[in-house]
Design an enzyme around this catalytic site. Structure first.
Site, mmCIF file in Angstrom:
data_model
loop_
_atom_site.group_PDB
_atom_site.id
_atom_site.type_symbol
_atom_site.label_atom_id
_atom_site.label_comp_id
_atom_site.label_asym_id
_atom_site.label_seq_id
_atom_site.Cartn_x
_atom_site.Cartn_y
_atom_site.Cartn_z
ATOM 1 N N HIS A 72 0.905 -1.416 0.093
ATOM 2 C CA HIS A 72 0.187 0.173 -0.005
ATOM 3 C C HIS A 72 1.080 1.142 -0.061
ATOM 4 O O HIS A 72 2.174 1.271 0.366
ATOM 5 C CB HIS A 72 -0.900 0.078 1.151
ATOM 6 C CG HIS A 72 -0.208 0.121 2.545
ATOM 7 N ND1 HIS A 72 -0.231 -0.806 3.589
ATOM 8 C CD2 HIS A 72 0.246 1.271 3.065
ATOM 9 C CE1 HIS A 72 0.528 -0.403 4.286
ATOM 10 N NE2 HIS A 72 0.758 0.909 4.254
HETATM 11 P P1 TYD Z 1 -2.811 -3.898 7.323
HETATM 12 O O1 TYD Z 1 -3.091 -2.378 6.618
HETATM 13 O O2 TYD Z 1 -3.189 -4.887 6.380
HETATM 14 O O3 TYD Z 1 -1.246 -4.004 7.783
HETATM 15 P P2 TYD Z 1 -0.164 -4.138 6.636
HETATM 16 O O4 TYD Z 1 -0.175 -2.854 5.740
HETATM 17 O O5 TYD Z 1 1.401 -3.811 7.533
HETATM 18 O O6 TYD Z 1 0.052 -5.363 5.957
HETATM 19 O O7 TYD Z 1 -3.459 -3.836 8.488
HETATM 20 C C1 TYD Z 1 -3.911 -5.044 9.280
HETATM 21 C C2 TYD Z 1 -5.078 -4.638 9.981
HETATM 22 O O8 TYD Z 1 -4.952 -3.892 10.937
HETATM 23 C C3 TYD Z 1 -6.287 -4.247 8.931
HETATM 24 O O9 TYD Z 1 -7.419 -4.955 9.317
HETATM 25 C C4 TYD Z 1 -6.380 -2.766 9.257
HETATM 26 C C5 TYD Z 1 -6.096 -2.897 10.910
HETATM 27 N N1 TYD Z 1 -5.369 -1.667 11.276
HETATM 28 C C6 TYD Z 1 -5.680 -0.843 12.164
HETATM 29 O O10 TYD Z 1 -7.049 -0.915 12.648
HETATM 30 N N2 TYD Z 1 -5.071 0.356 12.675
HETATM 31 C C7 TYD Z 1 -3.931 0.554 12.296
HETATM 32 O O11 TYD Z 1 -3.063 1.799 12.880
HETATM 33 C C8 TYD Z 1 -3.298 -0.181 11.100
HETATM 34 C C9 TYD Z 1 -1.827 0.057 10.522
HETATM 35 C C10 TYD Z 1 -4.046 -1.330 10.675
#
Ligand code: TYD
Length: 158
Positions: A72
């Site tokens: 992302h």
């Molecule tokens: P995700 O964005 O998939 O993590 P990465 O980009 O590191 O692979 O996040 C995983 C899950 O956590 C997703 O359901 C969103 C949630 N999340 C939050 O609720 N708050 C946050 O600050 C972050 C970074 C993720």
């Protein structure tokens, strides 16, 4: 489509290197280590070492073997990434150039302050990746599709 480890990735760098990164919008911050005979301590404060008001802290740990995450870019948030234990690698992509960076030092922060696609991989079993952000979580500011990311980059420089 993901761009992980495309052959076009030009440079493999490590955060220990003082060399300027090829990608835009990424800088490194050296933290002051307050060490004594007992060991080491680092203190991080918003607007004092960390270049923004810290609104959120999250950390990634116990990452399963072979996991690649991220995929992302963020439109409106700036982040400082710190590998407080172990190591992991980032593929950073500003839409024009890509670079792989290893985070392996708790006294270094990687400041990502623009539209950067990132993929995180090669987590060691002991890796704890801590992220400081200047925004609370808002899924609407995530770009999770690579083609959309390239369109956002084009729009931002038009
Ligand atoms: P995700 O964005 O998939 O993590 P990465 O980009 O590191 O692979 O996040 C995983 C899950 O956590 C997703 O359901 C969103 C949630 N999340 C939050 O609720 N708050 C946050 O600050 C972050 C970074 C993720």
């Amino acid at each position: 489509m993901a761009v992980l480890l495309e052959k076009s990735v030009p440079v493999t760098d490590t955060i220990a290197s003082p060399r300027k990164l090829n990608v835009d919008f990424v800088d490194f911050i050296d933290f002051r280590v307050m060490g004594d005979h007992r060991g080491s301590l680092i203190s991080l404060e918003g607007n004092n070492g960390i270049p923004f008001d810290i609104k959120r802290v999250y950390y990634i740990f116990e990452t399963t073997h072979g996991t690649v995450r991220g995929f992302h870019a963020n439109k409106n948030s700036n982040k400082v990434m710190i590998c407080t234990s172990g190591s992991c690698k980032f593929l950073l992509d500003d839409g024009r150039r890509k670079q792989v960076v290893t985070l392996d030092n708790p006294a270094k922060g990687m400041y990502v302050h623009g539209l950067i696609w990132r993929e995180i991989f090669d987590f060691t079993p002991d890796c704890v990746l801590m992220v400081l952000a200047d925004t609370v979580y808002d899924e609407r500011e995530y770009v999770r599709n690579y083609q959309d990311f390239l369109r956002e980059v084009t729009a931002s420089i038009a």
